[in-house]
Scaffold this active site. Structure first.
Site, mmCIF file in Angstrom:
data_model
loop_
_atom_site.group_PDB
_atom_site.id
_atom_site.type_symbol
_atom_site.label_atom_id
_atom_site.label_comp_id
_atom_site.label_asym_id
_atom_site.label_seq_id
_atom_site.Cartn_x
_atom_site.Cartn_y
_atom_site.Cartn_z
ATOM 1 N N LYS A 149 45.890 41.568 42.425
ATOM 2 C CA LYS A 149 45.578 40.622 41.340
ATOM 3 C C LYS A 149 44.910 41.366 40.189
ATOM 4 C CE LYS A 149 44.189 35.777 40.769
ATOM 5 N NZ LYS A 149 45.411 35.339 40.109
ATOM 6 N N GLU A 182 58.225 34.755 41.576
ATOM 7 C CA GLU A 182 57.143 33.761 41.474
ATOM 8 C C GLU A 182 56.972 33.381 40.014
ATOM 9 O OE1 GLU A 182 53.236 35.359 42.373
ATOM 10 O OE2 GLU A 182 53.782 37.304 41.529
HETATM 11 N N1 PDD Z 1 46.949 32.478 38.975
HETATM 12 N N2 PDD Z 1 51.083 34.263 41.296
HETATM 13 C C1 PDD Z 1 50.485 34.700 40.172
HETATM 14 C C2 PDD Z 1 51.183 35.724 39.336
HETATM 15 C C3 PDD Z 1 49.217 34.183 39.802
HETATM 16 O O1 PDD Z 1 48.614 34.628 38.693
HETATM 17 C C4 PDD Z 1 48.611 33.199 40.621
HETATM 18 C C5 PDD Z 1 47.253 32.651 40.306
HETATM 19 C C6 PDD Z 1 49.273 32.771 41.774
HETATM 20 C C7 PDD Z 1 48.695 31.751 42.702
HETATM 21 O O2 PDD Z 1 47.563 32.243 43.391
HETATM 22 P P1 PDD Z 1 46.379 31.282 43.826
HETATM 23 O O3 PDD Z 1 47.004 30.201 44.639
HETATM 24 O O4 PDD Z 1 45.493 32.143 44.626
HETATM 25 O O5 PDD Z 1 45.747 30.756 42.569
HETATM 26 C C8 PDD Z 1 50.500 33.339 42.084
HETATM 27 C C9 PDD Z 1 45.618 32.142 38.583
HETATM 28 C C10 PDD Z 1 45.224 30.756 38.921
HETATM 29 C C11 PDD Z 1 45.495 32.437 37.110
HETATM 30 O O6 PDD Z 1 46.007 33.467 36.699
HETATM 31 O O7 PDD Z 1 44.916 31.660 36.385
#
Ligand code: PDD
Length: 285
Positions: A149, A182
């Site tokens: 991330k 995704e």
């Molecule tokens: N986004 N894929 C990507 C590329 C993301 O940036 C995110 C999360 C997810 C989903 O992950 P999670 O369920 O842990 O939020 C998948 C966050 C919320 C953001 O960038 O704001």
């Protein structure tokens, strides 16, 4: 009320909440982040977010900026100082401040930490979910380690903007092989005509969403059949339902893909039920 940010040891009003010009997060996007939902004043699935943070940091060889216990206090304190009951808390850790040089700075350079929190209106989110959202598809253009991330999000920014310009809420990345990876800030799911819930395995091609992880438990508890495999854009067009998941949107029904209605063009029964059930399976701490 001025918003308050935590910046490297201090809680500061936004106008004073600044980072150094040679912060590696600013110079190189050399850092990682987490976004955690706040619901009824509590953090949602924080342990899973912290575990993913530690993994992201380890993958980039950035050390934990403080103990996990201390970090959890900072997250809560930032939520409290901003009087967030429902909203999001954002945490960013960069490799710290050093003279600009691509290679890592000297050992002992302190990572930089920024935490912000903001309120959201749950009734707005419910209205959006009741109508469902549109997504577009865009070619996958990111690096190979999107399982980390990292704050380097330029392809995601461009994809989200393209979606916005086409009246859509999200963009789904599609690999050269025709398979959806995704969304720009969410995981992608479909429900096939025979009722199977399909989502890509959390390999290096996607971020292992915390919402995704928890939702797998919801599916099991609800007796829904999971088919954890990649799906193509054509399969998504022909699906009975589609939805996206993220900490900021929970389970969000998708009703249009590239302008084509999904199913009957209304939020699906499975997505709607999963959204309703989701927080019963989340961990509140
Ligand atoms: N986004 N894929 C990507 C590329 C993301 O940036 C995110 C999360 C997810 C989903 O992950 P999670 O369920 O842990 O939020 C998948 C966050 C919320 C953001 O960038 O704001």
């Amino acid at each position: 009320m001025s918003r308050i940010a935590y910046v490297n040891g201090r809680y500061l009003p936004f106008p004073q909440a600044t980072v150094h010009v040679e912060d590696r997060g600013y110079q190189f996007s050399d850092g990682v982040y987490e976004v955690c939902e706040v619901k009824d004043g509590r953090l949602v699935d924080e342990p899973l977010h912290m575990r993913r943070l530690q993994r992201s940091l380890a993958e980039l060889k950035i050390c934990m900026p403080m103990s996990l216990a201390a970090l959890r206090v900072v997250l809560r304190e930032t939520v409290r100082r901003n009087r967030v009951r429902d909203g999001l808390v954002y945490l960013q850790v960069s490799r710290g401040v050093a003279r600009r040089d691509h290679a890592f700075p000297p050992a002992g350079t302190a990572p930089s930490v920024v935490v912000t929190a903001r309120s959201t209106d749950p009734s707005v989110a419910e209205r959006v979910a009741a109508a469902g959202v549109a997504v577009i598809t865009v070619p996958e253009s990111r690096w190979e380690r999107v399982d980390i991330k990292a704050i380097a999000l330029l392809p995601n920014v461009l994809a989200k903007q393209a979606a916005k310009e086409q009246g859509a809420k999200e963009a789904w990345f599609v690999g050269k092989d025709g398979y959806v990876t995704e969304g720009s800030s969410s995981n992608a799911w479909i429900v096939s005509r025979d009722g199977k819930v399909i989502t890509r395995p959390a390999d290096h091609g996607i971020l292992r969403g915390v919402t995704r992880t928890v939702l797998l438990n919801v599916l099991k508890a609800q007796g829904l059949e999971l088919d954890e495999r990649p799906f193509t854009v054509e399969e998504a067009y022909a699906a009975r339902e589609a939805f996206i998941t993220s900490a900021s949107q929970s389970v969000m029904p998708v009703v249009r893909i590239d302008g084509r209605p999904v199913g009957n063009g209304a939020p699906g029964l499975v997505a709607t039920a999963l959204r309703k059930e989701f927080h019963r399976y989340s961990e509140f701490v």
